[in-house]
Write a protein that holds these residues in place. Sequence first.
Motif, PDB file in Angstrom:
ATOM      1  N   UNK A  39       0.839  -1.197   0.000  1.00 60.83           N
ATOM      2  CA  UNK A  39       0.000   0.000   0.000  1.00 60.83           C
ATOM      3  C   UNK A  39       0.875   1.248   0.000  1.00 60.83           C
ATOM      4  N   UNK A  40       0.415   2.298  -0.644  1.00 61.93           N
ATOM      5  CA  UNK A  40       1.145   3.565  -0.663  1.00 61.93           C
ATOM      6  C   UNK A  40       1.385   4.061   0.756  1.00 61.93           C
ATOM      7  N   UNK A  41       0.388   3.906   1.626  1.00 57.27           N
ATOM      8  CA  UNK A  41       0.484   4.402   3.001  1.00 57.27           C
ATOM      9  C   UNK A  41       1.343   3.514   3.892  1.00 57.27           C
ATOM     10  N   UNK A  42       1.859   2.415   3.359  1.00 59.95           N
ATOM     11  CA  UNK A  42       2.655   1.482   4.144  1.00 59.95           C
ATOM     12  C   UNK A  42       1.888   0.202   4.406  1.00 59.95           C
ATOM     13  N   UNK A  43       2.597  -0.840   4.679  1.00 56.97           N
ATOM     14  CA  UNK A  43       1.968  -2.139   4.881  1.00 56.97           C
ATOM     15  C   UNK A  43       1.578  -2.749   3.547  1.00 56.97           C
ATOM     16  N   UNK A  44       0.669  -3.692   3.610  1.00 54.37           N
ATOM     17  CA  UNK A  44       0.212  -4.349   2.395  1.00 54.37           C
ATOM     18  C   UNK A  44      -1.248  -4.740   2.542  1.00 54.37           C
ATOM     19  N   UNK A  45      -1.846  -5.111   1.444  1.00 56.76           N
ATOM     20  CA  UNK A  45      -3.230  -5.564   1.431  1.00 56.76           C
ATOM     21  C   UNK A  45      -3.274  -6.932   0.767  1.00 56.76           C
TER      22      UNK A  45
END
Length: 161
Positions: A39-45
């Motif tokens: 994800x752009x905001x960090x982490x993943x989906x």
Amino acid sequence: MSGLLRCLLAAAVLAGGGCDAGPVGVTEGQRAPGFVAPLVAGGSVDLADLRGHPVLLVFWASWCGPCAAEVPALNALQGQVGDGARILAVNAREEPATVEAAVRGLGIRYPVALDRDGRIAEAYRVQILPTLLVLDAAGRVRYRGTVLPSRIHALLAGAGS
């Protein structure tokens, strides 16, 4: 015991349950292909983690005029659906810095996943941007098109069951 019989027994035992039988694909009625993306905001989906909720998938790019024009409607929709449904944008083949700048510049308020190598777009046979899909709570495609449909609220509400 055959696989179909096991599936039917499991469905009978689990209230409201069912089987994930059926083809994986990107046309209405098929189970959407799974994916994991940063994800752009960090982490993943992980798309599988969104099961149990209707999902609006939006494939887009920063250079796409119709994609940018859709952002205000998608932001408003995000505020209206709350936790009932999920909106997930998938950026097609752009560098993270470009995507981050576009997210800030356009004021996108929903999660944006990165598809730098285009594998997700390829799995979803995306040829035109934007491409939108509504997935039901079980992950089946209920709508596929290139515009946000006027009946999006009904589609998302119907996709919740």
